[in-house]
Scaffold this motif. Structure first.
Motif, PDB file in Angstrom:
ATOM      1  N   ASP A  37       4.657   9.555   5.703  1.00 31.74           N
ATOM      2  CA  ASP A  37       3.720   8.408   5.344  1.00 31.74           C
ATOM      3  C   ASP A  37       2.711   8.609   6.397  1.00 31.74           C
ATOM      4  O   ASP A  37       2.839   8.150   7.543  1.00 31.74           O
ATOM      5  CB  ASP A  37       4.374   7.203   5.363  1.00 31.74           C
ATOM      6  CG  ASP A  37       3.310   5.933   4.989  1.00 31.74           C
ATOM      7  OD1 ASP A  37       2.201   6.015   5.368  1.00 31.74           O
ATOM      8  OD2 ASP A  37       3.883   5.052   4.303  1.00 31.74           O
ATOM      9  N   ALA A  38       1.479   9.196   6.114  1.00 35.48           N
ATOM     10  CA  ALA A  38       0.219   9.327   7.135  1.00 35.48           C
ATOM     11  C   ALA A  38      -0.126   8.102   7.768  1.00 35.48           C
ATOM     12  O   ALA A  38      -0.880   8.018   8.946  1.00 35.48           O
ATOM     13  CB  ALA A  38      -0.861  10.162   6.587  1.00 35.48           C
ATOM     14  N   ALA A  39      -0.012   7.074   7.036  1.00 33.14           N
ATOM     15  CA  ALA A  39      -0.304   5.575   7.641  1.00 33.14           C
ATOM     16  C   ALA A  39       0.764   4.987   8.410  1.00 33.14           C
ATOM     17  O   ALA A  39       0.417   4.469   9.603  1.00 33.14           O
ATOM     18  CB  ALA A  39      -0.698   4.655   6.414  1.00 33.14           C
ATOM     19  N   SER A  40       1.983   5.309   7.943  1.00 27.92           N
ATOM     20  CA  SER A  40       3.053   4.563   9.064  1.00 27.92           C
ATOM     21  C   SER A  40       3.144   5.246  10.099  1.00 27.92           C
ATOM     22  O   SER A  40       3.708   4.723  11.096  1.00 27.92           O
ATOM     23  CB  SER A  40       4.418   4.368   8.067  1.00 27.92           C
ATOM     24  OG  SER A  40       5.169   5.456   8.227  1.00 27.92           O
ATOM     25  N   VAL A  41       2.645   6.605  10.332  1.00 28.86           N
ATOM     26  CA  VAL A  41       2.999   7.412  11.642  1.00 28.86           C
ATOM     27  C   VAL A  41       2.005   6.931  12.629  1.00 28.86           C
ATOM     28  O   VAL A  41       1.883   7.622  13.850  1.00 28.86           O
ATOM     29  CB  VAL A  41       3.302   8.894  11.479  1.00 28.86           C
ATOM     30  CG1 VAL A  41       4.480   9.477  10.539  1.00 28.86           C
ATOM     31  CG2 VAL A  41       1.819   9.535  10.727  1.00 28.86           C
ATOM     32  N   SER A  92      -2.854   9.787   2.161  1.00 31.64           N
ATOM     33  CA  SER A  92      -4.010  10.307   2.906  1.00 31.64           C
ATOM     34  C   SER A  92      -5.041   9.242   2.122  1.00 31.64           C
ATOM     35  O   SER A  92      -6.329   9.254   2.406  1.00 31.64           O
ATOM     36  CB  SER A  92      -4.588  11.673   2.767  1.00 31.64           C
ATOM     37  OG  SER A  92      -4.720  11.871   1.653  1.00 31.64           O
ATOM     38  N   ASP A  93      -4.812   8.761   0.817  1.00 31.32           N
ATOM     39  CA  ASP A  93      -5.792   7.818   0.159  1.00 31.32           C
ATOM     40  C   ASP A  93      -5.909   6.362   1.101  1.00 31.32           C
ATOM     41  O   ASP A  93      -6.782   5.779   0.709  1.00 31.32           O
ATOM     42  CB  ASP A  93      -5.477   7.436  -1.104  1.00 31.32           C
ATOM     43  CG  ASP A  93      -4.084   6.891  -1.315  1.00 31.32           C
ATOM     44  OD1 ASP A  93      -3.109   7.561  -0.698  1.00 31.32           O
ATOM     45  OD2 ASP A  93      -3.846   5.734  -1.800  1.00 31.32           O
ATOM     46  N   LEU A  94      -5.091   6.423   1.814  1.00 26.95           N
ATOM     47  CA  LEU A  94      -4.942   4.855   2.562  1.00 26.95           C
ATOM     48  C   LEU A  94      -5.995   4.946   3.780  1.00 26.95           C
ATOM     49  O   LEU A  94      -6.128   5.967   4.604  1.00 26.95           O
ATOM     50  CB  LEU A  94      -3.707   4.486   2.974  1.00 26.95           C
ATOM     51  CG  LEU A  94      -2.581   4.473   1.836  1.00 26.95           C
ATOM     52  CD1 LEU A  94      -1.382   3.925   2.660  1.00 26.95           C
ATOM     53  CD2 LEU A  94      -2.990   3.131   1.121  1.00 26.95           C
ATOM     54  N   PHE A  95      -6.775   3.699   3.886  1.00 29.55           N
ATOM     55  CA  PHE A  95      -7.826   3.636   4.960  1.00 29.55           C
ATOM     56  C   PHE A  95      -7.064   3.819   6.436  1.00 29.55           C
ATOM     57  O   PHE A  95      -7.768   4.341   6.935  1.00 29.55           O
ATOM     58  CB  PHE A  95      -8.370   2.366   4.854  1.00 29.55           C
ATOM     59  CG  PHE A  95      -9.333   1.791   5.821  1.00 29.55           C
ATOM     60  CD1 PHE A  95     -10.301   2.494   6.145  1.00 29.55           C
ATOM     61  CD2 PHE A  95      -8.878   0.642   6.746  1.00 29.55           C
ATOM     62  CE1 PHE A  95     -11.281   1.909   7.048  1.00 29.55           C
ATOM     63  CE2 PHE A  95      -9.831   0.543   7.690  1.00 29.55           C
ATOM     64  CZ  PHE A  95     -11.050   1.173   7.794  1.00 29.55           C
ATOM     65  N   THR A  96      -5.870   3.535   6.478  1.00 33.69           N
ATOM     66  CA  THR A  96      -5.243   3.632   8.032  1.00 33.69           C
ATOM     67  C   THR A  96      -4.342   4.947   7.995  1.00 33.69           C
ATOM     68  O   THR A  96      -4.015   5.112   8.968  1.00 33.69           O
ATOM     69  CB  THR A  96      -3.996   2.459   7.956  1.00 33.69           C
ATOM     70  OG1 THR A  96      -3.394   2.633   6.731  1.00 33.69           O
ATOM     71  CG2 THR A  96      -4.824   1.196   8.199  1.00 33.69           C
ATOM     72  N   ALA A  97      -4.535   6.045   7.121  1.00 38.81           N
ATOM     73  CA  ALA A  97      -3.865   7.298   7.233  1.00 38.81           C
ATOM     74  C   ALA A  97      -4.429   7.912   8.603  1.00 38.81           C
ATOM     75  O   ALA A  97      -5.799   8.089   8.434  1.00 38.81           O
ATOM     76  CB  ALA A  97      -3.930   7.808   5.967  1.00 38.81           C
ATOM     77  N   LEU A  98      -3.642   8.842   9.232  1.00 41.64           N
ATOM     78  CA  LEU A  98      -4.030   9.494  10.214  1.00 41.64           C
ATOM     79  C   LEU A  98      -4.153  10.942   9.512  1.00 41.64           C
ATOM     80  O   LEU A  98      -3.839  11.433   8.812  1.00 41.64           O
ATOM     81  CB  LEU A  98      -2.862   9.877  11.286  1.00 41.64           C
ATOM     82  CG  LEU A  98      -2.653   8.634  12.163  1.00 41.64           C
ATOM     83  CD1 LEU A  98      -1.629   9.092  13.181  1.00 41.64           C
ATOM     84  CD2 LEU A  98      -3.831   8.296  12.895  1.00 41.64           C
TER      85      LEU A  98
END
Ligand code: GDP
Length: 264
Positions: free
Chosen positions: A118-122, A167-173
């Motif tokens: 999860d690109a946001a949770s990392v 990657s759609d999430l604003f907080t994704a790295l």
């Protein structure tokens, strides 16, 4: 009942799944089931045989060419056969991970590992460390399989895709930062695991030679930072590619399917 069971047994033996297989691994909540569902739905128009709830047969989307068929054209039966593959979901919950990792010891037909994060949770430490610990164990299992192989040819290489999902999430790295963060976090996991081993070794007064041999050190022997390229020496390429399975603008999984096509 016995004849029926026997018949089923023979039938199953006679029709083994020979499809190239990709294992989905990763922390729970990263999107493995969502990806499996998407892959299954994407080919719902054609005949579909689900082998079990955790395994689906999937088809490479139109426009992508399996690497082994690059000289063939669409419509050619061999080309169409080469587009088929199987995705197997594995449980991401802590207690069930040994099941997923044990599959790596003897991976029949496994063409690649897709490790979903999860690109946001990392982006936060807890999520990053959870993913890094799991990924460390997966890479170590693959490394042991490689270094422990007895044949002179060595085992077949198993490439790893780190699918940076959501990657759609604003907080994704972005993928390049995920790569750097994971490498750094895995360096720490590697260090703390080695320290743990040393301490238990001191208590056991174990044979130093054995202890050396069983060193569970991922990648290069040096004490420097861990980087994914170090896995190439043990038959693994590691790629980090971004995408998203769901999102307001729909799914974007092109880079992952392209990676799958390259392994087929
Ligand atoms: P698993 O535990 O790895 O199988 O994860 P799931 O597939 O159950 O997904 C966990 C949650 O993340 C679900 O609520 C999904 O809808 C959501 N999810 C999965 N992929 C994406 C994505 O690309 N973007 C967003 N925003 N949410 C996603």
């Amino acid at each position: 009942l016995l004849p029926i069971l026997l018949h089923l047994y023979i039938y199953r033996r006679a029709t083994p799944t020979t499809l190239p297989t990709f294992l989905l691994l990763g922390p729970s909540g990263s999107g493995k089931t969502a990806l499996l569902t998407l892959a299954e739905r994407a080919q719902a128009a054609t005949t579909r045989t689900s082998t079990s709830p955790l395994a689906v047969e999937a088809l490479l989307p139109d426009g992508l060419t399996p690497a082994s068929s690059s000289y063939r054209s669409a419509g050619d039966p061999a080309f169409e056969r080469a587009r088929r593959f199987q995705l197997i979901d594995t449980p991401g919950h802590g207690k069930l991970r040994h099941y997923a990792i044990s599959k790596l010891a003897n991976p029949t037909n496994v063409r690649g590992i897709i490790f979903v994060v999860d690109a946001a949770s990392v982006a936060d430490e807890t999520g990053l460390n959870e993913a890094a610990e799991y990924l460390h164990d997966v890479l170590l299992a693959l490394q042991k399989r490689y270094t422990g192989a007895k044949t002179s040819k060595g085992p077949t290489e198993i490439p790893v895709l780190i699918a940076a999902n959501k990657s759609d999430l604003f907080t994704a790295l972005p993928p390049h930062l995920i790569k750097l963060s994971l490498e750094k976090a895995i360096s720490n996991v590697r260090k703390s695991r080695a320290t743990g081993l040393k301490e238990s070794g001191a208590v056991l007064t174990a044979d130093q030679g054995d202890l050396e041999e069983e060193r569970e050190w991922l990648g290069e022997g040096g004490e420097g930072p861990f980087e994914f390229w170090q896995m190439e020496e043990v038959g693994m390429s590691v790629d980090v590619r971004g995408g998203n399975v769901v999102g307001t603008d729909g799914a974007d999984v092109k880079t992952w399917f392209k990676w799958i096509a390259d392994q087929l």
